[in-house]
Design a protein around this motif. Structure first.
Motif, short mmCIF file in Angstrom:
data_model
loop_
_atom_site.label_atom_id
_atom_site.label_comp_id
_atom_site.label_asym_id
_atom_site.label_seq_id
_atom_site.Cartn_x
_atom_site.Cartn_y
_atom_site.Cartn_z
N ARG A 1 11.82 69.95 -36.10
CA ARG A 1 12.07 69.07 -35.09
C ARG A 1 13.08 67.87 -35.62
O ARG A 1 13.75 67.40 -34.87
CB ARG A 1 10.72 68.42 -34.71
N ARG A 2 12.98 67.47 -36.96
CA ARG A 2 13.55 66.30 -37.30
C ARG A 2 14.92 66.92 -37.50
O ARG A 2 15.93 65.97 -37.41
CB ARG A 2 13.14 65.85 -38.68
N GLN A 3 15.31 68.02 -37.63
CA GLN A 3 16.71 68.47 -37.49
C GLN A 3 17.29 68.94 -36.24
O GLN A 3 18.46 69.23 -36.07
CB GLN A 3 17.00 69.62 -38.55
N GLY A 4 16.45 68.52 -35.23
CA GLY A 4 16.87 68.57 -33.80
C GLY A 4 16.64 70.09 -33.20
O GLY A 4 17.22 70.42 -32.17
N ILE A 5 15.90 71.03 -34.00
CA ILE A 5 15.66 72.28 -33.48
C ILE A 5 14.43 72.28 -32.69
O ILE A 5 13.22 71.76 -32.87
CB ILE A 5 15.49 73.05 -34.85
N LYS A 6 14.74 72.90 -31.38
CA LYS A 6 13.83 73.02 -30.33
C LYS A 6 12.52 73.79 -30.50
O LYS A 6 12.88 75.08 -31.04
CB LYS A 6 14.47 73.25 -28.82
#
Length: 205
Positions: free
Chosen positions: A148-153
């Protein structure tokens, strides 16, 4: 000759338990016991005993006096909750049913009496299984947080959830049995679907 049950479990639907069954059949042959039933589960070992159909079937056979021994490949096959596993061990012990654990060569009863070493080891092994599950869960949650921190849904794609009507149509046979008054458990057996699926259908009806 003693009557025995082979009990196997895997956690995921895509996993196969046939290797467990074959190994335990060989154990039964070496111990000269008669296998009267083979019970298999595809369910998380963290579930409560009362929610596990296989465990309930095992306990029912024991209460009927139909078996004297249960063969499992390892303690974690009985479950990954220490409390739930020890409840199974205690009830089977009270009923005079011995549990044989293949990977350690342990048996809970010897000549009809409690084996204190096995009882102690069961407690330790059940606790190890619980800790292993908790560690795995923490790793998964940590990995999801990092993603999530890396923007992965994380989660299902948009639109992946089945609409109510589509879901009920898919399990129309289940709905018919429930409408006819059949219990959730018997409906799951008759329609050969997971008990949680039947419960979802019942909720949507």
């Amino acid at each position: 000759m003693q009557q025995a049950v082979i009990f196997v479990r895997v956690s995921k639907k895509e996993q196969d338990y046939q290797r467990q069954v074959e190994d335990l059949r060989a154990v039964a042959q070496s111990q000269a016991v008669q296998v009267v039933a083979e019970i298999s589960e595809k369910i998380s070992g963290a579930k409560r005993n009362q929610d596990r159909e296989g465990i309930q079937q095992l306990l029912e056979l024991s209460r009927q006096g139909a078996i004297q021994k249960v063969l499992v490949s390892e303690v974690s096959r009985l479950g990954r909750s220490t409390v739930e596993v020890l409840q199974i061990v205690e009830e089977l012990t009270q009923l005079g049913v011995s549990i044989y654990v293949q990977n350690f060569g342990l048996e809970t009863l010897k000549n009809g009496k409690r084996n204190p070493v096995a009882q102690f080891m069961f407690t330790l092994l059940a606790e190890f299984a619980r800790l292993e599950r908790e560690t795995l869960r923490e790793r998964i949650l940590s990995g999801m947080d990092e993603a999530r921190r890396q923007g992965i849904k994380i989660g299902r794609p948009v639109g992946a959830t089945e609409e109510k009507a589509v879901f009920l149509k898919k399990y129309a046979a289940v709905a018919r049995q429930l409408h006819a008054g059949l219990s959730v458990r018997n409906t799951a057996k008759l329609c050969d679907v997971a008990i949680n699926t039947v419960r979802k259908v019942k909720t949507l009806l």
